[in-house]
Design an enzyme around this catalytic site. Structure first.
Site, PDB file in Angstrom:
ATOM      1  N   THR A   1       0.839  -1.198  -0.001  1.00 48.80           N
ATOM      2  CA  THR A   1       0.066   0.016  -0.067  1.00 48.80           C
ATOM      3  C   THR A   1       1.022   1.407  -0.180  1.00 48.80           C
ATOM      4  OG1 THR A   1      -0.297  -0.220   2.528  1.00 48.80           O
ATOM      5  CG2 THR A   1      -2.035  -1.107   1.101  1.00 48.80           C
TER       6      THR A   1
ATOM      7  N   SER B   1       1.085   8.797   4.993  1.00 47.49           N
ATOM      8  CA  SER B   1       0.523   8.642   3.606  1.00 47.49           C
ATOM      9  C   SER B   1       1.568   9.075   2.572  1.00 47.49           C
ATOM     10  CB  SER B   1      -0.590   9.575   3.431  1.00 47.49           C
ATOM     11  OG  SER B   1      -0.887   9.869   2.087  1.00 47.49           O
ATOM     12  N   ARG B   2       1.913   7.981   1.650  1.00 51.21           N
ATOM     13  CA  ARG B   2       3.339   8.285   0.684  1.00 51.21           C
ATOM     14  C   ARG B   2       2.958   8.982  -0.198  1.00 51.21           C
ATOM     15  NH1 ARG B   2       3.592   2.387   2.021  1.00 51.21           N
ATOM     16  NH2 ARG B   2       4.972   2.243   3.706  1.00 51.21           N
ATOM     17  N   VAL B   3       1.783   9.387  -0.357  1.00 49.48           N
ATOM     18  CA  VAL B   3       1.270  10.625  -1.394  1.00 49.48           C
ATOM     19  C   VAL B   3       1.177  11.928  -0.753  1.00 49.48           C
ATOM     20  CG1 VAL B   3      -0.533  11.339  -2.885  1.00 49.48           C
ATOM     21  CG2 VAL B   3      -0.199   8.744  -2.451  1.00 49.48           C
TER      22      VAL B   3
END
Length: 505
Positions: A338, A364-366
């Site tokens: 994810t 959150s990697r976004v």
């Protein structure tokens, strides 16, 4: 009349020579053994992996093992109807489920059949449950927020349309609550929602459906339920079936939110099937391909480039941990697939913090790419402030004399936790989130008693909404807190606290 043996022999040889096969034995097999929802079949030389097989009594099965001398299939119906020696036919089609707008508002099983007591689903369109995920060329980077309406998530771990954000934590920490609130918050935002219930009780699924109906959320939602009472094959195919239904909308350029609740039970069902199919272990843990089980599912969630329709599937998989152990086998697998995780802790939940988000382990990697400018402006320092607070809190337990700066950090952190507390089924608008974070960031609330923080937030919001509604309306429309609106908001809050102070005297 004499019978000539040579003539008879010649006739038989001629008939054998000209004999034509009328039955293709490669398309019919025989059940060798059956039990526990698994059938071993002799024959079916041309069977495909994932192909549907037709057993007697209209029971279907799906091919999962291709051995050198037999085929292993999982049964999608009552295995008591099948016995050794039964004939099995190929259907020459892979496993498919019905898709389309007729599914909206309905509760269906893993095969797409309605289980809500409503009319039959009339859609003729189907999609295979297993497809190859879109390649890099077809994808576009995630840049549009998917608003959950939950301040602690939208501010700290924002989710974008096309992202895969894991919700992870022990049982009874509010994982499903976050998913349901996110569905409720999609009302009027042109997002189709799919909730896949894996291994849950029938009563739990019924309660969720009733709650969604009460908020008119079933108008844009479908529920795929493979409950605990169903056989393991149904639990295994449920998330893939839900994903196929989502891909139909993505192919039309629409945005879809899909929730898998939960993949821990999905992995358990797959492990049961692997054991029954006598699959050999491929590594230290069993089964060896359990990473592939979830990676091929979650890789199908993405945002398509405009030239390929521009649709998206946002996946919120849920995974249950044991005693907060996120380093266990299944949790680490899903974390690595994810684009971030929302980690919920039992300690925070028991302390009354709802949602019980751990700001340190959640990520959150976004990130900011999937966040409105207004939220970025007021939440930029939020994670650092919370980290400072948690560090000081653990440090302060060893000393009684604290300096003024430490006391200020501790008080500000406590206020932030109060601001991030949120009731279930009450998602907040962008303007309300920005307003509350603006007050917290600028320390308007730090001098108040903790039990007065929430009431003050509510009365301050009502005051600004009544006296300067244009400020909040502008934030919702422009998704930005302009300098002009910031000045107006500061003046309005100064007036509000003057009134509050005069009332308190």
């Amino acid at each position: 009349m004499k019978i000539n043996a040579n003539e008879i022999s010649g006739l038989i040889k001629e008939q054998i020579k000209n004999y034509q096969h009328k039955v293709d034995t490669a398309d019919v097999g025989t059940v060798v053994s059956v039990g526990d929802g698994i059938a071993i079949i002799y024959g079916l030389e041309n069977a495909m992996l994932g192909e549907l097989l037709l057993f007697p009594h209209d029971v279907y099965g799906m091919v999962m093992n291709l051995e050198s001398d037999n085929v292993g299939a999982v049964l999608l119906g009552d295995d008591s109807l099948i016995k050794e020696g039964d004939a099995v036919k190929r259907t020459k089609t892979v496993m498919e489920v019905p898709v389309g707008n007729d599914m909206l508002g309905r509760v269906v099983d893993a095969l797409g059949h309605p289980i809500d007591g409503g009319p039959a689903i009339s859609t003729k369109k189907t999609r295979p449950i297993e497809v190859i995920a879109p390649g890099v060329i077809k994808r576009k980077s995630v840049d549009t927020p998917l608003e959950t309406g939950i301040t602690a998530i939208d501010a700290i771990t924002p989710i974008g349309r096309g992202q895969r954000e894991l919700i992870i934590g022990d049982r009874q920490t509010g994982k499903t609550a976050i998913a349901i609130d996110t569905i409720i918050n999609q009302k009027g935002k042109d997002v189709i929602c799919i909730y896949v219930a894996i291994g849950q009780k029938n009563s739990t699924v019924a309660q969720i459906v009733d709650k969604l109906k009460s908020f008119d959320a079933m108008d844009y939602t479908m529920v795929v339920a493979a409950t605990a009472s169903e056989p393991a094959p149904m639990l295994y195919i449920a998330p893939y079936a839900g994903c196929a239904m989502a891909e139909e909308y993505m192919s039309q350029g629409k945005d879809v939110l899909i929730i898998y609740d939960d993949l821990s039970k999905h992995a358990v069902a797959y492990r049961a099937l692997s054991l029954l199919l006598k699959r050999s272990p491929g590594r230290e843990a069993y089964p060896g391909d359990v990473f592939y089980l979830h990676s091929r599912l979650l890789e199908r969630a993405c945002k398509l480039a405009p030239e390929f329709g521009g649709g998206s599937i946002t996946a919120l998989p849920i995974v249950e941990t044991q005693s907060g152990d996120i380093s266990a086998y299944i949790p680490t697998n899903v974390i690595s697939i994810t684009d971030g995780q929302i980690f919920l802790t039992t300690d925070a939940f028991n302390a009354g913090q709802r949602p019980a988000v751990d700001s340190g382990l959640s990520v959150s990697r976004v990130g900011g790419a999937a966040q409105f400018k207004a939220t970025k402006q007021v939440a930029r320092s939020l994670k650092i402030d919370l980290a400072n607070f948690l560090e000081m809190k653990s440090f302060s337990q060893f000393g009684s004399d604290l300096d003024a700066s430490t006391v200020a950090i501790l008080k500000h952190g406590e206020v932030l936790l109060q601001v991030l507390r949120q009731e279930q089924y009450k998602p907040k608008s962008l303007s309300k989130q920005v307003f509350e974070l603006f007050l917290a960031k600028n320390k308007y609330l730090d001098n108040l008693p903790l039990n007065d923080v929430k009431p003050t937030l509510a009365s301050a919001f009502d005051y600004v909404n009544n006296s300067h509604p244009e400020i909040l309306k502008d934030i919702d429309e422009k998704k930005e807190l302009t300098e002009e609106n910031e000045a107006k908001l500061t003046n309005a809050l100064t007036d509000f606290f003057k009134i509050k102070e005069s009332e308190g005297r």
